[in-house]
Design a protein around this motif. Structure first.
Motif, PDB file in Angstrom:
ATOM      1  N   GLN A 126     -22.381  17.836 -73.235  1.00  0.00           N
ATOM      2  CA  GLN A 126     -21.661  16.821 -74.014  1.00  0.00           C
ATOM      3  C   GLN A 126     -21.283  15.623 -73.157  1.00  0.00           C
ATOM      4  N   GLY A 127     -21.501  14.432 -73.700  1.00  0.00           N
ATOM      5  CA  GLY A 127     -21.031  13.214 -73.062  1.00  0.00           C
ATOM      6  C   GLY A 127     -19.647  12.854 -73.597  1.00  0.00           C
ATOM      7  N   THR A 128     -18.928  12.042 -72.881  1.00  0.00           N
ATOM      8  CA  THR A 128     -17.586  11.636 -73.290  1.00  0.00           C
ATOM      9  C   THR A 128     -17.644  10.717 -74.508  1.00  0.00           C
ATOM     10  N   LEU A 129     -16.751  10.964 -75.480  1.00  0.00           N
ATOM     11  CA  LEU A 129     -16.653  10.083 -76.647  1.00  0.00           C
ATOM     12  C   LEU A 129     -15.677   8.943 -76.343  1.00  0.00           C
ATOM     13  N   VAL A 130     -16.105   7.723 -76.608  1.00  0.00           N
ATOM     14  CA  VAL A 130     -15.256   6.549 -76.377  1.00  0.00           C
ATOM     15  C   VAL A 130     -15.102   5.776 -77.686  1.00  0.00           C
ATOM     16  N   LYS A 131     -13.893   5.297 -77.935  1.00  0.00           N
ATOM     17  CA  LYS A 131     -13.623   4.545 -79.153  1.00  0.00           C
ATOM     18  C   LYS A 131     -14.111   3.104 -79.011  1.00  0.00           C
ATOM     19  N   THR A 132     -14.796   2.634 -80.052  1.00  0.00           N
ATOM     20  CA  THR A 132     -15.265   1.253 -80.088  1.00  0.00           C
ATOM     21  C   THR A 132     -14.681   0.488 -81.264  1.00  0.00           C
ATOM     22  N   GLY A 141     -20.320   8.753 -83.147  1.00  0.00           N
ATOM     23  CA  GLY A 141     -20.354   9.639 -81.990  1.00  0.00           C
ATOM     24  C   GLY A 141     -20.437  11.093 -82.410  1.00  0.00           C
ATOM     25  N   ILE A 142     -21.359  11.823 -81.819  1.00  0.00           N
ATOM     26  CA  ILE A 142     -21.539  13.247 -82.119  1.00  0.00           C
ATOM     27  C   ILE A 142     -20.801  14.083 -81.075  1.00  0.00           C
ATOM     28  N   GLU A 143     -20.049  15.059 -81.558  1.00  0.00           N
ATOM     29  CA  GLU A 143     -19.419  16.029 -80.664  1.00  0.00           C
ATOM     30  C   GLU A 143     -19.990  17.404 -80.991  1.00  0.00           C
ATOM     31  N   GLY A 144     -20.393  18.146 -79.964  1.00  0.00           N
ATOM     32  CA  GLY A 144     -21.012  19.449 -80.212  1.00  0.00           C
ATOM     33  C   GLY A 144     -22.494  19.310 -80.488  1.00  0.00           C
ATOM     34  N   GLU A 145     -23.057  20.305 -81.166  1.00  0.00           N
ATOM     35  CA  GLU A 145     -24.503  20.304 -81.385  1.00  0.00           C
ATOM     36  C   GLU A 145     -24.916  19.325 -82.466  1.00  0.00           C
ATOM     37  N   GLY A 146     -26.173  18.949 -82.413  1.00  0.00           N
ATOM     38  CA  GLY A 146     -26.727  18.126 -83.469  1.00  0.00           C
ATOM     39  C   GLY A 146     -27.345  16.829 -82.983  1.00  0.00           C
ATOM     40  N   PHE A 147     -28.331  16.368 -83.755  1.00  0.00           N
ATOM     41  CA  PHE A 147     -29.043  15.123 -83.490  1.00  0.00           C
ATOM     42  C   PHE A 147     -29.275  14.415 -84.817  1.00  0.00           C
ATOM     43  N   PHE A 148     -29.352  13.102 -84.759  1.00  0.00           N
ATOM     44  CA  PHE A 148     -29.827  12.351 -85.910  1.00  0.00           C
ATOM     45  C   PHE A 148     -31.348  12.521 -85.976  1.00  0.00           C
ATOM     46  N   LYS A 149     -31.853  12.718 -87.182  1.00  0.00           N
ATOM     47  CA  LYS A 149     -33.313  12.762 -87.359  1.00  0.00           C
ATOM     48  C   LYS A 149     -33.760  11.367 -87.761  1.00  0.00           C
ATOM     49  N   VAL A 150     -34.734  10.820 -87.035  1.00  0.00           N
ATOM     50  CA  VAL A 150     -35.177   9.449 -87.279  1.00  0.00           C
ATOM     51  C   VAL A 150     -36.700   9.407 -87.364  1.00  0.00           C
ATOM     52  N   ARG A 151     -37.194   8.289 -87.878  1.00  0.00           N
ATOM     53  CA  ARG A 151     -38.651   8.105 -88.013  1.00  0.00           C
ATOM     54  C   ARG A 151     -39.019   6.717 -87.518  1.00  0.00           C
ATOM     55  N   ASP A 152     -40.098   6.661 -86.730  1.00  0.00           N
ATOM     56  CA  ASP A 152     -40.541   5.357 -86.227  1.00  0.00           C
ATOM     57  C   ASP A 152     -41.546   4.728 -87.176  1.00  0.00           C
ATOM     58  N   GLU A 153     -42.072   3.558 -86.805  1.00  0.00           N
ATOM     59  CA  GLU A 153     -42.995   2.825 -87.673  1.00  0.00           C
ATOM     60  C   GLU A 153     -44.301   3.578 -87.896  1.00  0.00           C
ATOM     61  N   GLY A 154     -44.652   4.447 -86.950  1.00  0.00           N
ATOM     62  CA  GLY A 154     -45.875   5.228 -87.101  1.00  0.00           C
ATOM     63  C   GLY A 154     -45.705   6.495 -87.908  1.00  0.00           C
ATOM     64  N   GLY A 155     -44.487   6.745 -88.405  1.00  0.00           N
ATOM     65  CA  GLY A 155     -44.235   7.930 -89.204  1.00  0.00           C
ATOM     66  C   GLY A 155     -43.877   9.159 -88.382  1.00  0.00           C
ATOM     67  N   ASN A 156     -43.704   9.000 -87.074  1.00  0.00           N
ATOM     68  CA  ASN A 156     -43.369  10.131 -86.216  1.00  0.00           C
ATOM     69  C   ASN A 156     -41.895  10.489 -86.350  1.00  0.00           C
ATOM     70  N   ILE A 157     -41.615  11.800 -86.433  1.00  0.00           N
ATOM     71  CA  ILE A 157     -40.252  12.288 -86.548  1.00  0.00           C
ATOM     72  C   ILE A 157     -39.676  12.509 -85.154  1.00  0.00           C
ATOM     73  N   LEU A 158     -38.514  11.927 -84.920  1.00  0.00           N
ATOM     74  CA  LEU A 158     -37.863  12.006 -83.623  1.00  0.00           C
ATOM     75  C   LEU A 158     -36.401  12.402 -83.813  1.00  0.00           C
ATOM     76  N   VAL A 195     -27.144  21.355 -89.173  1.00  0.00           N
ATOM     77  CA  VAL A 195     -25.914  21.808 -88.534  1.00  0.00           C
ATOM     78  C   VAL A 195     -24.892  22.033 -89.633  1.00  0.00           C
ATOM     79  N   ASP A 196     -24.397  23.263 -89.744  1.00  0.00           N
ATOM     80  CA  ASP A 196     -23.491  23.613 -90.841  1.00  0.00           C
ATOM     81  C   ASP A 196     -22.167  22.868 -90.779  1.00  0.00           C
ATOM     82  N   GLU A 197     -21.584  22.780 -89.596  1.00  0.00           N
ATOM     83  CA  GLU A 197     -20.281  22.122 -89.449  1.00  0.00           C
ATOM     84  C   GLU A 197     -20.379  21.025 -88.391  1.00  0.00           C
ATOM     85  N   PRO A 198     -20.999  19.914 -88.760  1.00  0.00           N
ATOM     86  CA  PRO A 198     -21.156  18.811 -87.791  1.00  0.00           C
ATOM     87  C   PRO A 198     -19.810  18.167 -87.474  1.00  0.00           C
TER      88      PRO A 198
END
Length: 241
Positions: A71-77, A84-101, A186-189
């Protein structure tokens, strides 16, 4: 060529690879959501291949592509579209080529249609794999990722894998699923609006690793020069004889 020289060469090469990883970590020290790269040394024994009666010589091989998902430190902006994500989990994203990242970089923005994008323009996806749309002017996001706008409530999902080894680094704080790996919701993000997760890279730790790698590389260089001198002397003796 002397087997000892091969050992010194492999040691020097692996330290150069390690320096590349450390340099990348330091370059992303201030990159939001970045997860530092780590390497693993593997010792290859010639004895294991040549048989128990042979003289064993160690060769070093560096395995790359591993990540520290600490885990990285969460900072207020205070920016509404900083997530900011705390604990497990990632955003699922897609690029222009349709690749899932997958990424934890929480600097977001919306396009003219209200679709949620990362700072670099990647589409953020919902649970069904479609672009996540957040229309309206006002936006409030709770810790479970429920985004409330004038149009209603939309969930911003986070995804994870059963094992960190099922994710492969592709650079720029992005990951892809390994072959055959399947993500899960993630059940409890824990998602915090107006905050960002900092990189989990420690400048002090990486600088220490760099100095250790540099000293090891210099030692391997000296070994190579020594073996080169011995080889030259052996040639001289052979020519005289």
């Amino acid at each position: 060529m002397s087997s000892g020289l091969y050992s010194a060469l492999s040691g020097a090469t692996s330290r150069l690879q390690l320096m590349d990883t450390i340099s990348d970590n330091l370059a992303n020290l201030k990159t939001s959501g970045f997860k530092k790269g780590i390497n693993r040394f593997e010792s290859l024994l010639e004895e294991a291949k040549a048989g128990p009666t042979a003289t064993g010589v160690n060769y070093a091989r560096l395995q790359e592509g591993f990540s520290d998902f600490g885990q990285g430190t969460l900072v207020k902006t205070g920016v509404p579209l900083h997530l900011g994500i705390e604990g497990e989990g990632f955003f699922k994203v897609r690029d222009e080529g349709g690749n899932i990242l997958y990424t934890r970089q929480g600097i977001m923005r919306r396009d003219a249609e209200g679709n949620l994008l990362t700072g670099s323009g990647l589409q953020v996806l919902d649970e069904s794999g479609k672009p996540l749309n957040l229309p309206g002017e006002t936006l409030t996001i709770d810790e479970r990722g429920n985004a409330t706008t004038e149009a209603g409530v939309v969930r911003i999902p986070l995804f994870a894998f059963e094992s960190p080894g099922q994710m492969q680094r592709v650079g720029s704080g992005l990951f892809v699923a390994a072959s055959g790996a399947q993500d899960r919701l993630v059940d409890e993000p824990r998602l915090y609006q107006g905050q960002l997760e900092e990189s989990n890279v420690s400048m002090m730790d990486e600088t220490t690793r760099m100095m250790e790698a540099l000293r090891a590389f210099e030692a391997c260089q000296k070994m190579i020069k020594t073996y080169d001198t011995l080889a030259a002397k052996a040639d001289e003796i052979g020519s005289v004889g």
